[in-house]
Design a protein around this motif. Structure first.
Motif: not given
Length: 247
Positions: A10-13, A40, A42, A59
């Motif tokens: 999902w990368k930074m999404n 991410p 979070t 990631q």
């Protein structure tokens, strides 16, 4: 027999609301393949608590277990949050954070030491491809990014040509097969046939529902590492289903 793997990065999404997509993806999961989502940091703990049969991964991680590394996360922390895998050496980490093959190897070793599976990412740039350097680059990255001690149980290798990530450009099946066959041969030379033949090799780079069937029919492709198309169940589920059909 290598078990197929559909992995999503999902990368930074993604926010808490995005986990509704994770629930929707579970409808496509079957006993035929493994499914992995790397949200991410979070979201790792929350995702792991409700992911069902979908594995959750980080990631990235720091090479050290702990210490004065503000903003970093260790593999042990990811394991504690419920992760089972960690991506190492993604091209965006190599480019944006100047990570070397040695850095990737150190992180991969830390992943193993935490009892997790490293998904080691390698791939050439467009300039390297056009210069005929692809196999030399892939060979170097394989040799220097994967530490001694790799096994089919602790390592997955993902080939992601940098020039195909997020661009819509996809190598022909022949080009993908050339690299995947080469990777299998190089792993055999270094680790022996048993480990090499058991290690899953993923393809990544603009994988989507419309080309998944063709990619999964390619020699030595054991699944995919998917970027943007893994953010929505409507896009990722057909990829999971195509992989299940090829298993």
């Amino acid at each position: 027999m290598r078990r197929k793997l559909a992995a999503g990065n999902w990368k930074m999404n993604g926010t808490q609301a995005s986990l509704a997509e994770l629930a929707a993806m579970q409808t496509a999961v079957t006993d035929a393949v493994d499914v992995l989502i790397c949200p991410p940091a979070t979201l790792v703990a929350t995702a792991a608590a409700q992911s069902g049969d979908i594995a959750i991964g980080g990631q990235d991680c720091h090479a050290n277990v702990s210490g004065a590394h503000t903003g970093d996360i260790s593999a042990d922390m990811l394991k504690d949050a419920g992760a089972g895998y960690v991506l190492t050496g993604h091209s965006e980490r190599r480019t944006d954070h100047s990570e070397s093959d040695a850095d990737v190897a150190a992180k991969s070793k830390a992943v193993w030491d935490a009892g997790l599976i490293a998904v080691v990412c390698i791939g050439e740039t467009l300039e390297e491809r056009e210069s005929g350097e692809t196999l030399r680059v892939i060979g170097r990255q394989l040799a220097e990014s994967i530490p001694d001690g790799a096994s089919a149980a602790n390592t997955v290798v993902a080939y992601e040509p940098v020039w195909a990530i997020g661009t819509g450009k996809v190598p022909t099946p022949e080009l993908i097969a050339e690299v995947h066959d080469f990777m299998r041969a190089e792993l055999t030379k270094r680790f022996g046939a048993e480990i090499a033949n058991g290690t899953r090799l993923l393809y990544g780079g603009s994988v989507k529902a419309s080309n998944a069937v063709e990619i999964f029919a390619t020699s030595n492709v054991d699944g995919a590492l998917v970027g943007g198309a893994s953010l929505k169940a409507a896009d990722f589920n057909p990829i999971i289903e195509a992989l299940s059909a090829s298993a």
